[in-house]
Design a protein around this motif. Structure first.
Motif, PDB file in Angstrom:
ATOM      1  N   ALA A  41     -25.379 108.823  14.550  1.00  0.00           N
ATOM      2  CA  ALA A  41     -25.403 109.787  15.861  1.00  0.00           C
ATOM      3  C   ALA A  41     -26.559 109.418  16.780  1.00  0.00           C
ATOM      4  O   ALA A  41     -26.640 109.272  17.887  1.00  0.00           O
ATOM      5  CB  ALA A  41     -25.019 110.926  15.733  1.00  0.00           C
ATOM      6  N   ILE A  45     -26.378 107.221  19.971  1.00  0.00           N
ATOM      7  CA  ILE A  45     -26.394 108.143  21.172  1.00  0.00           C
ATOM      8  C   ILE A  45     -27.594 107.699  21.839  1.00  0.00           C
ATOM      9  O   ILE A  45     -27.685 107.510  23.016  1.00  0.00           O
ATOM     10  CB  ILE A  45     -26.010 109.541  20.828  1.00  0.00           C
ATOM     11  CG1 ILE A  45     -24.754 109.702  20.377  1.00  0.00           C
ATOM     12  CG2 ILE A  45     -26.442 110.428  21.971  1.00  0.00           C
ATOM     13  CD1 ILE A  45     -24.315 111.269  19.732  1.00  0.00           C
ATOM     14  N   THR A  49     -28.813 105.909  25.860  1.00  0.00           N
ATOM     15  CA  THR A  49     -28.905 106.852  27.036  1.00  0.00           C
ATOM     16  C   THR A  49     -29.460 106.117  27.964  1.00  0.00           C
ATOM     17  O   THR A  49     -29.324 106.487  29.213  1.00  0.00           O
ATOM     18  CB  THR A  49     -30.048 108.067  26.444  1.00  0.00           C
ATOM     19  OG1 THR A  49     -31.022 107.546  25.947  1.00  0.00           O
ATOM     20  CG2 THR A  49     -29.281 109.138  25.775  1.00  0.00           C
ATOM     21  N   TYR A 252     -21.503 112.560  29.585  1.00  0.00           N
ATOM     22  CA  TYR A 252     -21.982 111.966  28.053  1.00  0.00           C
ATOM     23  C   TYR A 252     -23.351 112.240  27.877  1.00  0.00           C
ATOM     24  O   TYR A 252     -23.766 112.556  26.853  1.00  0.00           O
ATOM     25  CB  TYR A 252     -21.815 110.537  28.290  1.00  0.00           C
ATOM     26  CG  TYR A 252     -22.373 109.900  27.164  1.00  0.00           C
ATOM     27  CD1 TYR A 252     -21.621 109.740  25.924  1.00  0.00           C
ATOM     28  CD2 TYR A 252     -23.513 109.249  26.953  1.00  0.00           C
ATOM     29  CE1 TYR A 252     -22.048 109.025  24.814  1.00  0.00           C
ATOM     30  CE2 TYR A 252     -24.008 108.548  25.845  1.00  0.00           C
ATOM     31  CZ  TYR A 252     -23.438 108.509  24.753  1.00  0.00           C
ATOM     32  OH  TYR A 252     -23.810 107.874  23.590  1.00  0.00           O
ATOM     33  N   PHE A 256     -23.537 114.708  24.586  1.00  0.00           N
ATOM     34  CA  PHE A 256     -23.922 113.955  23.675  1.00  0.00           C
ATOM     35  C   PHE A 256     -25.621 113.588  23.467  1.00  0.00           C
ATOM     36  O   PHE A 256     -26.217 113.704  22.252  1.00  0.00           O
ATOM     37  CB  PHE A 256     -23.374 112.536  23.622  1.00  0.00           C
ATOM     38  CG  PHE A 256     -21.890 112.616  23.105  1.00  0.00           C
ATOM     39  CD1 PHE A 256     -21.182 112.640  21.912  1.00  0.00           C
ATOM     40  CD2 PHE A 256     -20.905 112.847  24.203  1.00  0.00           C
ATOM     41  CE1 PHE A 256     -20.066 112.584  21.669  1.00  0.00           C
ATOM     42  CE2 PHE A 256     -19.472 112.982  23.879  1.00  0.00           C
ATOM     43  CZ  PHE A 256     -19.026 112.952  22.543  1.00  0.00           C
ATOM     44  N   ILE A 260     -25.852 117.233  21.424  1.00  0.00           N
ATOM     45  CA  ILE A 260     -25.326 116.573  19.847  1.00  0.00           C
ATOM     46  C   ILE A 260     -26.619 115.787  19.227  1.00  0.00           C
ATOM     47  O   ILE A 260     -26.927 115.849  18.153  1.00  0.00           O
ATOM     48  CB  ILE A 260     -24.039 115.747  19.840  1.00  0.00           C
ATOM     49  CG1 ILE A 260     -22.984 116.490  20.473  1.00  0.00           C
ATOM     50  CG2 ILE A 260     -23.849 115.022  18.524  1.00  0.00           C
ATOM     51  CD1 ILE A 260     -21.516 115.963  20.713  1.00  0.00           C
ATOM     52  N   GLY A 261     -27.290 114.721  20.081  1.00  0.00           N
ATOM     53  CA  GLY A 261     -28.188 114.105  19.702  1.00  0.00           C
ATOM     54  C   GLY A 261     -29.429 114.840  19.031  1.00  0.00           C
ATOM     55  O   GLY A 261     -29.885 114.602  17.976  1.00  0.00           O
ATOM     56  N   CYS A 264     -28.544 116.865  15.715  1.00  0.00           N
ATOM     57  CA  CYS A 264     -28.447 115.571  14.591  1.00  0.00           C
ATOM     58  C   CYS A 264     -29.974 115.436  14.172  1.00  0.00           C
ATOM     59  O   CYS A 264     -30.157 115.412  12.996  1.00  0.00           O
ATOM     60  CB  CYS A 264     -27.633 114.539  14.985  1.00  0.00           C
ATOM     61  SG  CYS A 264     -26.014 114.843  15.201  1.00  0.00           S
TER      62      CYS A 264
END
Length: 325
Positions: A41, A45, A49, A252, A256, A260-261, A264
């Motif tokens: 990820a 991800i 970007t 996104y 993400f 999310i990035g 993680c």
């Protein structure tokens, strides 16, 4: 409270915004597939970007796009952390978060976002990959700074040679591959991100890394929105002209790229080692270059390719040899 883990050197549009805390008491090693998925990820991800930014700003003004993205993501993350019992930040922590938001987001990320209107994503990614060079240089010249040693000097020489080669490279028609204004903005973004990263070592930040990140997103995003307003971007924002592709890229980047990035990344620093997590610094620029070539058909002149290899080699020398000291 456990010791703070050194933050891996940031080299992309989504580098770390805070120094996450490790825990001295772990409930056991996580499942292998979870670690692999988290690394994947962060690699994919954050490497994507640059493409996401380019697609989003196609029909959304850059500072308004970036500012709205971070304010939304930061507000969601802040709300989640507070509802789960994370203590309220102090005024001093908000003050230092404002400084970090200005350096890392307003100029750092905002500068890259603005520059992508003038510079191809692959060249932007390779230029920003040289951020560790500026970090090392600033850390050396500051009062009481640390002098580089051994092969780290070679890394500095290779890296700055690569940055200079990108800025001066020409395409097959003899035209410069870097728009002058875009080049200045990318270099300014790299220097400010390096300065912000150094300042973060001494900044007053909450014990929760995710709360600190949320604060910086909210304040940095607010500064971006203010900058966009001063630059007259609202007059260039036409809601009916925003394409589904730009809107999708914005969503996104918000969900993400930011939420999310970063989640993680912080989790990996708790369950893995900084040396392993820092490998994103080598992988992300390569993914950005590949996506720029595949999706946007961006050319990669030979001079830029050589420059990129020099910069990546420099980053490896700096992060590996610098850590081994």
């Amino acid at each position: 409270m456990s010791a703070l883990t050194p933050t891996p050197t940031p080299t992309r549009a989504e580098p770390p915004l805070a120094r996450p805390e490790t825990t001295s008491h772990r409930s056991g090693p996580p499942a292998g597939w979870m670690v692999v998925a988290a690394f994947g990820a962060v690699y994919l991800i954050w490497g994507s970007t640059y493409l996401g930014i380019r697609l989003a700003i196609d029909t959304i003004p850059p500072f308004l796009m970036a500012g709205a993205r971070f304010v939304v993501a930061g507000s969601v993350l802040y709300g989640v952390m507070r509802r789960t019992g994370t203590p309220r930040p102090t005024p001093v922590q908000w003050r230092d978060a404002l400084v970090l938001g200005a350096l890392l987001l307003l100029v750092g990320n905002g500068g890259v976002t603005w520059a992508e209107k003038r510079v191809p994503t692959n060249i932007a990614a390779l230029t920003v990959a040289g951020t560790p060079l500026w970090m090392l240089l600033l850390d050396w010249v500051r009062p009481g700074g640390r002098r580089p040693h051994g092969l780290v000097f070679l890394g500095l020489a290779l890296g700055f040679a690569g940055v200079g080669l990108i800025v001066t490279s020409r395409d097959a028609q003899g035209h410069g591959v870097m728009d002058p204004a875009g080049a200045v903005m990318l270099l300014s973004a790299s220097v400010c991100w390096a300065a912000g990263s150094i300042f973060s070592r001494h900044a007053r930040q909450p014990a929760s890394a995710l709360l600190a990140i949320a604060m910086q997103m909210i304040l940095g995003g607010g500064l971006m929105l203010l900058t966009g307003s001063v630059m007259g971007e609202w007059t260039r924002l036409h809601w009916t002209e925003i394409t589904p592709l730009s809107a999708g890229a914005f969503v996104y980047l918000t969900i993400f790229g930011s939420l999310i990035g970063f989640t993680c990344y912080v989790w990996l620093l708790r369950v893995s080692t900084p040396a392993r997590v820092s490998t994103y610094a080598y992988v992300n620029p390569l993914i950005a270059v590949m996506l720029g070539r595949i999706v946007l058909g961006e050319p990669l002149p030979a001079g830029v390719l050589v420059a990129g290899l020099l910069i990546l080699a420099a980053v490896v020398l700096i992060t590996v040899k610098g850590r081994a000291k």
